[in-house]
Design a protein around this motif. Structure first.
Motif, short mmCIF file in Angstrom:
data_model
loop_
_atom_site.label_atom_id
_atom_site.label_comp_id
_atom_site.label_asym_id
_atom_site.label_seq_id
_atom_site.Cartn_x
_atom_site.Cartn_y
_atom_site.Cartn_z
N ALA A 125 0.84 -1.20 0.00
CA ALA A 125 0.00 0.00 0.00
C ALA A 125 0.88 1.25 0.00
CB ALA A 125 -0.94 -0.02 1.20
N ALA A 126 1.96 1.23 0.78
CA ALA A 126 2.89 2.37 0.79
C ALA A 126 3.56 2.53 -0.57
CB ALA A 126 3.94 2.18 1.89
N ALA A 127 3.92 1.42 -1.20
CA ALA A 127 4.52 1.48 -2.54
C ALA A 127 3.54 2.07 -3.54
CB ALA A 127 4.96 0.08 -2.98
N THR A 128 2.27 1.74 -3.39
CA THR A 128 1.24 2.30 -4.26
C THR A 128 1.07 3.79 -4.01
OG1 THR A 128 0.15 0.14 -4.33
CG2 THR A 128 -1.17 2.04 -5.02
N ALA A 129 1.21 4.20 -2.77
CA ALA A 129 1.15 5.63 -2.46
C ALA A 129 2.28 6.39 -3.16
CB ALA A 129 1.22 5.85 -0.94
N VAL A 130 3.46 5.77 -3.23
CA VAL A 130 4.58 6.38 -3.96
C VAL A 130 4.21 6.51 -5.44
CG1 VAL A 130 6.97 6.02 -4.71
CG2 VAL A 130 6.34 5.66 -2.31
N LEU A 131 3.59 5.47 -6.00
CA LEU A 131 3.12 5.54 -7.39
C LEU A 131 2.15 6.70 -7.57
CD1 LEU A 131 2.43 4.44 -10.29
CD2 LEU A 131 0.76 2.98 -9.15
N TYR A 132 1.18 6.81 -6.67
CA TYR A 132 0.21 7.89 -6.75
C TYR A 132 0.88 9.26 -6.68
CZ TYR A 132 -3.65 4.58 -5.73
OH TYR A 132 -4.56 3.56 -5.75
N ILE A 133 1.81 9.41 -5.78
CA ILE A 133 2.50 10.70 -5.62
C ILE A 133 3.28 11.03 -6.88
CG2 ILE A 133 4.34 11.90 -4.36
CD1 ILE A 133 3.33 10.31 -1.84
N PHE A 134 4.07 10.07 -7.37
CA PHE A 134 4.87 10.29 -8.58
C PHE A 134 3.98 10.66 -9.76
CE2 PHE A 134 7.19 9.01 -12.36
CZ PHE A 134 8.47 9.48 -12.11
N GLY A 135 2.95 9.85 -9.98
CA GLY A 135 2.05 10.10 -11.11
C GLY A 135 1.27 11.39 -10.99
N THR A 136 0.85 11.73 -9.78
CA THR A 136 0.06 12.93 -9.57
C THR A 136 0.90 14.19 -9.77
OG1 THR A 136 -1.43 11.75 -8.10
CG2 THR A 136 -1.41 14.16 -7.93
N VAL A 137 2.11 14.18 -9.25
CA VAL A 137 3.00 15.34 -9.47
C VAL A 137 3.23 15.52 -10.97
CG1 VAL A 137 5.36 16.20 -9.15
CG2 VAL A 137 4.08 15.27 -7.20
N TRP A 138 3.54 14.43 -11.66
CA TRP A 138 3.76 14.46 -13.11
C TRP A 138 2.51 15.00 -13.81
CZ3 TRP A 138 8.00 11.92 -15.80
CH2 TRP A 138 7.84 11.83 -17.18
N PHE A 139 1.34 14.46 -13.44
CA PHE A 139 0.08 14.88 -14.06
C PHE A 139 -0.16 16.37 -13.87
CE2 PHE A 139 -4.51 15.61 -13.96
CZ PHE A 139 -4.88 15.06 -15.17
N CYS A 140 0.02 16.86 -12.66
CA CYS A 140 -0.21 18.28 -12.38
C CYS A 140 0.75 19.17 -13.17
CB CYS A 140 -0.09 18.57 -10.89
SG CYS A 140 -1.46 17.89 -9.92
N LEU A 141 2.01 18.77 -13.23
CA LEU A 141 3.01 19.57 -13.96
C LEU A 141 2.72 19.62 -15.45
CD1 LEU A 141 6.31 18.49 -12.16
CD2 LEU A 141 5.14 20.72 -12.00
N LEU A 142 2.32 18.49 -16.04
CA LEU A 142 2.15 18.44 -17.49
C LEU A 142 0.76 18.83 -17.96
CD1 LEU A 142 4.26 15.32 -18.50
CD2 LEU A 142 4.89 17.72 -18.56
N SER A 143 -0.24 18.67 -17.11
CA SER A 143 -1.60 18.99 -17.55
C SER A 143 -2.03 20.39 -17.15
CB SER A 143 -2.59 17.98 -16.96
OG SER A 143 -2.75 18.20 -15.56
N GLY A 144 -1.36 20.97 -16.17
CA GLY A 144 -1.76 22.28 -15.68
C GLY A 144 -2.93 22.23 -14.71
#
Length: 189
Positions: A125-144
């Motif tokens: 679950a913690a590893a999945t949280a890292v996935l969520y954080i990584f993907g969400t930061v990327w998403f916010c940066l690239l999508s605006g």
């Protein structure tokens, strides 16, 4: 191949072949998707959660990397049969690239908590949280888009499904690993 250097050749061949098979399994289940906003629900993470049980963290990481490379070079293995570097470099690509640290961390959690399925569950679950954080930061940066939008469409709908997938992997992964070890022609060493 560099992950298994220093071991017998038969051992290398076995582990590389198993990593290739796991990459094929991930690639086979990932394209089928239920769209939920910009991200889709797939069985990809279920296959990824099982992979460290079958291959260990190094082999699972290799299988995940092969899967990502297949998609990057044009094989339609990503959600909704998408492919290409544009998918990886697009707003949702961080969730795909985040599979690698997720698998490494999940595999290490499985290894370190080998006797406790509850700790394995928490580690995954913690590893999945890292996935969520990584993907969400990327998403916010690239999508605006802002964090609230990303959380609403790219994280929150997936939490229950991922928790169920983790539970399935924690319950069935050790059994699957044991059966594969008994049935395999795996070289000793």
């Amino acid at each position: 191949m560099f992950l298994f250097m220093g071991r017998k050749t038969k051992y290398n061949v076995y582990h590389l072949a198993m990593a290739a098979v796991m990459a094929a399994v991930i690639a086979a289940v990932s394209p089928f998707a239920i769209p939920v906003g910009p991200i889709s629900i797939t069985l990809c993470t279920l296959a990824l959660y099982f992979s460290p049980y079958i291959l260990g963290w190094k082999g699972a990481s290799l299988a995940t990397l092969v899967y990502i490379l297949l998609g990057m070079v044009g094989m339609p293995v990503f959600s909704k049969f998408q492919a290409g570097l544009g998918v990886l470099m697009g707003p949702t690509g961080g969730y795909i690239l985040g599979y690698i640290p997720m698998v490494v961390l999940a595999g290490l959690a499985i290894r370190l908590a080998s006797e406790s399925r509850a700790l394995q569950f928490l580690g995954m679950a913690a590893a999945t949280a890292v996935l969520y954080i990584f993907g969400t930061v990327w998403f916010c940066l690239l999508s605006g888009n802002d964090l609230a939008y990303a959380a609403r469409w790219c994280v929150l709908p997936f939490i229950p499904f991922d928790l169920i997938k983790i539970l399935l992997a924690v319950l069935l992964g050790p059994v699957l690993r044991e059966r594969l070890e008994k049935a395999s022609i795996r070289p000793e060493g």
